[in-house]
Design a protein around this motif. Structure first.
Motif, short mmCIF file in Angstrom:
data_model
loop_
_atom_site.label_atom_id
_atom_site.label_comp_id
_atom_site.label_asym_id
_atom_site.label_seq_id
_atom_site.Cartn_x
_atom_site.Cartn_y
_atom_site.Cartn_z
N CYS A 1 0.84 -1.20 0.00
CA CYS A 1 0.00 0.00 0.00
C CYS A 1 0.88 1.25 0.00
CB CYS A 1 -0.88 -0.04 1.25
SG CYS A 1 -2.03 1.32 1.40
N ASP A 2 0.51 2.23 -0.79
CA ASP A 2 1.23 3.50 -0.84
C ASP A 2 0.74 4.40 0.30
OD1 ASP A 2 2.24 6.09 -1.48
OD2 ASP A 2 2.30 5.56 -3.59
N ILE A 3 1.61 4.69 1.23
CA ILE A 3 1.27 5.52 2.40
C ILE A 3 0.75 6.89 1.95
CG2 ILE A 3 2.19 6.67 4.47
CD1 ILE A 3 4.20 4.27 4.65
N ARG A 4 1.33 7.44 0.89
CA ARG A 4 0.91 8.77 0.41
C ARG A 4 -0.55 8.76 -0.03
NH1 ARG A 4 5.87 8.86 -3.67
NH2 ARG A 4 4.86 6.86 -3.96
N ARG A 5 -1.00 7.65 -0.62
CA ARG A 5 -2.40 7.52 -1.04
C ARG A 5 -3.32 7.53 0.18
NH1 ARG A 5 -4.80 2.13 -2.41
NH2 ARG A 5 -6.96 2.61 -2.76
N ILE A 6 -2.94 6.81 1.22
CA ILE A 6 -3.75 6.78 2.45
C ILE A 6 -3.75 8.16 3.10
CG2 ILE A 6 -3.94 5.77 4.76
CD1 ILE A 6 -4.73 3.85 2.45
N GLU A 7 -2.60 8.81 3.11
CA GLU A 7 -2.51 10.15 3.70
C GLU A 7 -3.44 11.13 2.99
OE1 GLU A 7 1.13 12.66 5.53
OE2 GLU A 7 1.45 11.90 3.51
N ALA B 1 0.95 6.11 8.02
CA ALA B 1 1.67 4.84 7.88
C ALA B 1 0.98 3.75 8.69
CB ALA B 1 3.12 4.99 8.31
N SER B 2 0.50 4.10 9.87
CA SER B 2 -0.20 3.13 10.71
C SER B 2 -1.49 2.66 10.04
CB SER B 2 -0.50 3.74 12.08
OG SER B 2 -1.14 2.81 12.91
N TYR B 3 -2.25 3.61 9.50
CA TYR B 3 -3.47 3.24 8.79
C TYR B 3 -3.14 2.43 7.53
CZ TYR B 3 -6.91 5.83 11.56
OH TYR B 3 -7.75 6.25 12.55
N ALA B 4 -2.09 2.79 6.83
CA ALA B 4 -1.71 2.08 5.60
C ALA B 4 -1.35 0.62 5.90
CB ALA B 4 -0.55 2.79 4.92
N LYS B 5 -0.63 0.38 7.00
CA LYS B 5 -0.29 -1.00 7.37
C LYS B 5 -1.55 -1.80 7.65
CE LYS B 5 2.74 0.26 10.53
NZ LYS B 5 3.80 0.27 11.55
N ARG B 6 -2.49 -1.22 8.35
CA ARG B 6 -3.72 -1.92 8.68
C ARG B 6 -4.60 -2.13 7.45
NH1 ARG B 6 -1.20 -0.22 12.62
NH2 ARG B 6 -1.47 -0.99 14.73
N PHE B 7 -4.58 -1.18 6.54
CA PHE B 7 -5.30 -1.34 5.27
C PHE B 7 -4.71 -2.49 4.47
CE2 PHE B 7 -6.32 -0.32 0.86
CZ PHE B 7 -7.67 -0.01 0.94
N ALA B 8 -3.39 -2.54 4.39
CA ALA B 8 -2.71 -3.62 3.68
C ALA B 8 -3.01 -4.97 4.33
CB ALA B 8 -1.20 -3.37 3.63
N PRO C 1 7.78 5.18 0.89
CA PRO C 1 6.35 5.49 0.87
C PRO C 1 5.43 4.27 0.89
CG PRO C 1 7.14 5.57 -1.36
CD PRO C 1 8.33 5.19 -0.49
N TYR C 2 5.93 3.11 1.29
CA TYR C 2 5.09 1.92 1.22
C TYR C 2 4.86 1.25 2.58
CZ TYR C 2 6.02 2.46 -3.71
OH TYR C 2 6.12 2.98 -4.96
N ALA C 3 3.71 0.60 2.68
CA ALA C 3 3.38 -0.26 3.81
C ALA C 3 3.06 -1.62 3.22
CB ALA C 3 2.17 0.29 4.56
#
Length: 139
Positions: A10-16, A47-54, A119-121
């Motif tokens: 997952c791209d952290i920038r996209r989640i941000e 980044a925390s949300y991106a990890k959980r999304f992934a 920029p990745y999770a």
């Protein structure tokens, strides 16, 4: 025995951008209150949300359902064991699917690893069937 595996990047920038564009809406639609509490306390919240999304995406793949076959985002919640190890708590149709894929006389075990390097999770999920007599590390 391994029942399913799944991985997601997952791209952290996209989640941000999504968090900024739809404050509150994205979090409430996709994440459990436990996940929101954990992520909102982090310095790098996106980044925390991106990890959980992934992790949710990887779990849906390991279940063999994807998200288009009835499994909902909030039915797969990342939580941490007392040791700090992340795992997934499944409810609803996700839990039903897990039960259906677990052979009789076995219990399902979900192993999860999550990481980020901007920029990745990334998340990786392994669902295994263990004999009932084996100790459960998640208890």
């Amino acid at each position: 025995m391994i029942l399913g595996t799944g991985t997601d990047l997952c791209d952290i920038r996209r989640i941000e951008k999504t968090l900024e564009r739809f404050p509150g809406r994205f979090e409430n639609r996709v994440f459990t209150t436990i996940e929101q509490d954990k992520s909102d306390k982090r310095k790098n919240r996106a980044a925390s949300y991106a990890k959980r999304f992934a992790a949710k995406e990887a779990c849906a793949k390991a279940l063999g359902t994807g998200l288009s076959m009835g499994t909902a985002w909030k039915e797969m919640g990342v939580k941490n064991l007392p040791s700090g190890k992340p795992t997934l708590n499944l409810t609803g149709k996700a839990a039903q699917r897990l039960q259906a894929m677990t052979p009789e006389g076995f219990r399902a075990q979900i192993d999860l690893t999550i990481t980020d390097d901007f920029p990745y999770a990334q998340a990786f999920v392994v669902i295994s069937a263990c004999p009932q007599s084996w100790p459960n590390p998640q208890e």
